[in-house]
Design a protein around this motif. Structure first.
Motif, PDB file in Angstrom:
ATOM      1  N   VAL A 198      40.391  34.332  31.701  1.00  0.00           N
ATOM      2  CA  VAL A 198      38.940  34.349  31.889  1.00  0.00           C
ATOM      3  C   VAL A 198      38.223  33.735  30.684  1.00  0.00           C
ATOM      4  O   VAL A 198      38.577  33.992  29.530  1.00  0.00           O
ATOM      5  CB  VAL A 198      38.470  35.804  32.198  1.00  0.00           C
ATOM      6  N   GLY A 199      37.224  32.901  30.977  1.00  0.00           N
ATOM      7  CA  GLY A 199      36.425  32.275  29.923  1.00  0.00           C
ATOM      8  C   GLY A 199      35.568  33.319  29.220  1.00  0.00           C
ATOM      9  O   GLY A 199      35.085  34.267  29.855  1.00  0.00           O
ATOM     10  N   ALA A 200      35.347  33.116  27.903  1.00  0.00           N
ATOM     11  CA  ALA A 200      34.634  34.125  27.110  1.00  0.00           C
ATOM     12  C   ALA A 200      33.185  34.299  27.556  1.00  0.00           C
ATOM     13  O   ALA A 200      32.577  35.323  27.300  1.00  0.00           O
ATOM     14  CB  ALA A 200      34.684  33.753  25.635  1.00  0.00           C
ATOM     15  N   GLY A 201      32.637  33.294  28.241  1.00  0.00           N
ATOM     16  CA  GLY A 201      31.244  33.397  28.673  1.00  0.00           C
ATOM     17  C   GLY A 201      31.058  34.178  29.966  1.00  0.00           C
ATOM     18  O   GLY A 201      29.926  34.449  30.372  1.00  0.00           O
ATOM     19  N   ALA A 202      32.162  34.568  30.609  1.00  0.00           N
ATOM     20  CA  ALA A 202      32.049  35.278  31.899  1.00  0.00           C
ATOM     21  C   ALA A 202      31.346  36.623  31.720  1.00  0.00           C
ATOM     22  O   ALA A 202      31.519  37.297  30.705  1.00  0.00           O
ATOM     23  CB  ALA A 202      33.436  35.490  32.498  1.00  0.00           C
ATOM     24  N   ASP A 203      30.568  36.996  32.727  1.00  0.00           N
ATOM     25  CA  ASP A 203      29.842  38.262  32.690  1.00  0.00           C
ATOM     26  C   ASP A 203      30.806  39.404  33.028  1.00  0.00           C
ATOM     27  O   ASP A 203      31.439  39.403  34.081  1.00  0.00           O
ATOM     28  CB  ASP A 203      28.704  38.218  33.719  1.00  0.00           C
ATOM     29  N   MET A 204      30.900  40.377  32.124  1.00  0.00           N
ATOM     30  CA  MET A 204      31.900  41.430  32.293  1.00  0.00           C
ATOM     31  C   MET A 204      31.606  42.336  33.481  1.00  0.00           C
ATOM     32  O   MET A 204      32.530  42.764  34.175  1.00  0.00           O
ATOM     33  CB  MET A 204      31.989  42.238  30.996  1.00  0.00           C
ATOM     34  N   MET A 205      30.334  42.607  33.756  1.00  0.00           N
ATOM     35  CA  MET A 205      30.039  43.515  34.873  1.00  0.00           C
ATOM     36  C   MET A 205      30.458  42.866  36.202  1.00  0.00           C
ATOM     37  O   MET A 205      31.013  43.524  37.070  1.00  0.00           O
ATOM     38  CB  MET A 205      28.569  43.910  34.870  1.00  0.00           C
ATOM     39  N   GLN A 206      30.228  41.553  36.298  1.00  0.00           N
ATOM     40  CA  GLN A 206      30.656  40.841  37.522  1.00  0.00           C
ATOM     41  C   GLN A 206      32.181  40.828  37.613  1.00  0.00           C
ATOM     42  O   GLN A 206      32.761  40.994  38.683  1.00  0.00           O
ATOM     43  CB  GLN A 206      30.163  39.395  37.489  1.00  0.00           C
ATOM     44  N   LEU A 207      32.835  40.626  36.460  1.00  0.00           N
ATOM     45  CA  LEU A 207      34.297  40.565  36.451  1.00  0.00           C
ATOM     46  C   LEU A 207      34.911  41.900  36.877  1.00  0.00           C
ATOM     47  O   LEU A 207      35.870  41.938  37.664  1.00  0.00           O
ATOM     48  CB  LEU A 207      34.793  40.179  35.041  1.00  0.00           C
ATOM     49  N   VAL A 208      34.338  43.001  36.374  1.00  0.00           N
ATOM     50  CA  VAL A 208      34.849  44.332  36.734  1.00  0.00           C
ATOM     51  C   VAL A 208      34.764  44.524  38.254  1.00  0.00           C
ATOM     52  O   VAL A 208      35.737  44.936  38.900  1.00  0.00           O
ATOM     53  CB  VAL A 208      34.072  45.454  35.992  1.00  0.00           C
ATOM     54  N   ARG A 209      33.604  44.168  38.811  1.00  0.00           N
ATOM     55  CA  ARG A 209      33.426  44.329  40.265  1.00  0.00           C
ATOM     56  C   ARG A 209      34.445  43.476  41.025  1.00  0.00           C
ATOM     57  O   ARG A 209      35.088  43.931  41.970  1.00  0.00           O
ATOM     58  CB  ARG A 209      32.000  43.945  40.679  1.00  0.00           C
ATOM     59  N   ALA A 210      34.614  42.222  40.577  1.00  0.00           N
ATOM     60  CA  ALA A 210      35.523  41.296  41.275  1.00  0.00           C
ATOM     61  C   ALA A 210      36.973  41.785  41.191  1.00  0.00           C
ATOM     62  O   ALA A 210      37.723  41.704  42.178  1.00  0.00           O
ATOM     63  CB  ALA A 210      35.402  39.899  40.677  1.00  0.00           C
ATOM     64  N   MET A 211      37.370  42.311  40.031  1.00  0.00           N
ATOM     65  CA  MET A 211      38.760  42.762  39.874  1.00  0.00           C
ATOM     66  C   MET A 211      39.015  44.017  40.721  1.00  0.00           C
ATOM     67  O   MET A 211      40.089  44.181  41.294  1.00  0.00           O
ATOM     68  CB  MET A 211      39.085  43.039  38.398  1.00  0.00           C
ATOM     69  N   CYS A 212      38.048  44.917  40.794  1.00  0.00           N
ATOM     70  CA  CYS A 212      38.212  46.114  41.621  1.00  0.00           C
ATOM     71  C   CYS A 212      38.387  45.695  43.076  1.00  0.00           C
ATOM     72  O   CYS A 212      39.260  46.209  43.785  1.00  0.00           O
ATOM     73  CB  CYS A 212      37.014  47.049  41.467  1.00  0.00           C
ATOM     74  N   PRO A 251      27.074  46.197  29.734  1.00  0.00           N
ATOM     75  CA  PRO A 251      26.685  44.798  29.870  1.00  0.00           C
ATOM     76  C   PRO A 251      27.332  43.919  28.807  1.00  0.00           C
ATOM     77  O   PRO A 251      27.757  44.408  27.766  1.00  0.00           O
ATOM     78  CB  PRO A 251      25.163  44.846  29.678  1.00  0.00           C
ATOM     79  N   GLY A 252      27.396  42.624  29.078  1.00  0.00           N
ATOM     80  CA  GLY A 252      27.912  41.696  28.073  1.00  0.00           C
ATOM     81  C   GLY A 252      28.872  40.689  28.675  1.00  0.00           C
ATOM     82  O   GLY A 252      29.210  40.752  29.864  1.00  0.00           O
ATOM     83  N   THR A 253      29.296  39.767  27.837  1.00  0.00           N
ATOM     84  CA  THR A 253      30.272  38.759  28.236  1.00  0.00           C
ATOM     85  C   THR A 253      31.671  39.215  27.829  1.00  0.00           C
ATOM     86  O   THR A 253      31.821  40.156  27.033  1.00  0.00           O
ATOM     87  CB  THR A 253      29.981  37.434  27.512  1.00  0.00           C
TER      88      THR A 253
END
Ligand SMILES: Cc1cc2nc3c(=O)[nH]c(=O)nc-3n(C[C@H](O)[C@H](O)[C@H](O)COP(=O)(O)OP(=O)(O)OC[C@H]3O[C@@H](n4cnc5c(N)ncnc54)[C@H](O)[C@@H]3O)c2cc1C
Length: 292
Positions: free
Chosen positions: A95-109, A123-125
């Protein structure tokens, strides 16, 4: 050749930083750079270093207080698509460092990959989370990180692997100038169970923190074996204000910025809290929020 040569389209000048932070405070950046890919990012870092222009890396500004006078340097944000891409290969996620972590958490779940849901609601990248080793009562991001790829001050790309990475309480041993990407090692799990757990963690946060107000999360780190919020509360400081900045009544380690707040108000309140807590309990509270 000046450091901006050929990169004029990705460099802006005199950019307001307040709207780019969760506090919503602070002055302008002399330069603001949005590289479109790793090669550009690397070249920019190299040139800024040679030109001796101070470099500031901005994630989502969720742990950041920018002073009212702003920053006399170049703020770099990894917000372009190539620097926030997500690639899943089995249980390994790059994952790129600029990715939004909240979106990533949702997508991985949703994808049935567990391991980062403990940071749900933070919140955060990805870069900001790794730099701060974001987390809380449910776990932290560091435990899911298999490797981190970063740039040194000369713009050279290198990777450090799990055995070499040490994640501690709101810190890590990463010394690179810019985190560019990371590999996360996740565990296959039932998507429904994961999503349920993510929602519970998110609800816990929502009920205990002033999520709807301008703030930057916990202001101070917890001193060893103690809770900064509890010390501030015991000192009777909940609701204390300097200008528009106020100690949250909901969570004493949060400072909220009401309308008209200046960064100077927040800094004044931070100093006041540190002085009172030290005189009452003999504990010097250290900053968790980063100040530019
Ligand atoms: C409502 C709220 C709740 C929060 N709750 C929590 C919590 O429960 N637990 C917790 O740990 N934190 C919490 N935080 C703080 C914040 O979410 C985390 O610290 C998060 O990791 C910040 O990420 P960011 O991308 O916004 O980083 P920023 O705030 O933009 O930057 C923080 C630091 O990281 C550096 N940085 C950012 N990206 C990179 C990169 N790519 N390479 C190198 N350095 C980089 C910056 O230069 C800066 O020094 C909360 C914040 C808010 C607003």
């Amino acid at each position: 050749m000046n450091w901006q040569s050929g990169f004029e389209s990705i460099i802006s000048e005199d950019v307001h930083l307040a709207p780019l932070t969760w506090f919503g405070l602070g002055g302008r950046a002399r330069y603001f750079v949005k590289p479109t890919n790793e090669a550009q990012l690397s070249e920019i870092i190299k040139r800024l270093g040679e030109a001796r222009v101070p470099i500031y890396i901005l994630g989502n500004g969720a742990n950041l207080l920018v002073r009212d006078q702003g920053v006399n340097g170049a703020v770099i944000q990894l917000s372009q698509p190539a620097l926030k891409s997500v690639q899943i290969d089995g249980r390994t996620v790059t994952v790129g460092a600029g990715a939004d972590m909240m979106q990533l958490v949702r997508a991985m779940c949703k994808a049935g990959l567990g391991g980062i849901e403990p940071v749900a609601g933070i919140p955060g990248t990805v870069g900001g989370h790794i730099r701060m080793n974001a987390g809380g009562a449910f776990g932290d991001i560091g435990s899911a990180v298999a490797s981190v790829t970063m740039l040194d001050a000369e713009g050279n790309l290198y990777t450090r692997y799990r055995d070499d990475l040490v994640f501690g309480y709101r810190q890590c041993n990463i010394t690179g100038k810019v985190i560019v990407k990371a590999v996360l090692e996740l565990q296959p799990e039932d998507p429904e169970q994961l999503t349920k757990r993510m929602k519970e963690i998110w609800l816990y946060k929502k009920n205990s923190q002033p999520m709807g107000e301008n703030n930057a999360g916990c202001t101070f780190k917890n001193p060893e074996g103690q809770s900064a919020g509890k010390l501030i509360d015991l000192a009777g400081l909940k609701g204390t204000a300097v200008g528009g900045a106020m100690i949250s009544r909901r969570h004493a380690n949060f400072i909220v910025a009401r309308e008209g707040t200046l960064s100077a108000d927040v800094l004044g309140l931070i100093e006041h809290v540190q002085t009172i807590v030290e005189s009452r309990f003999g504990v010097k509270l250290e900053m968790e929020v980063v100040i530019w």
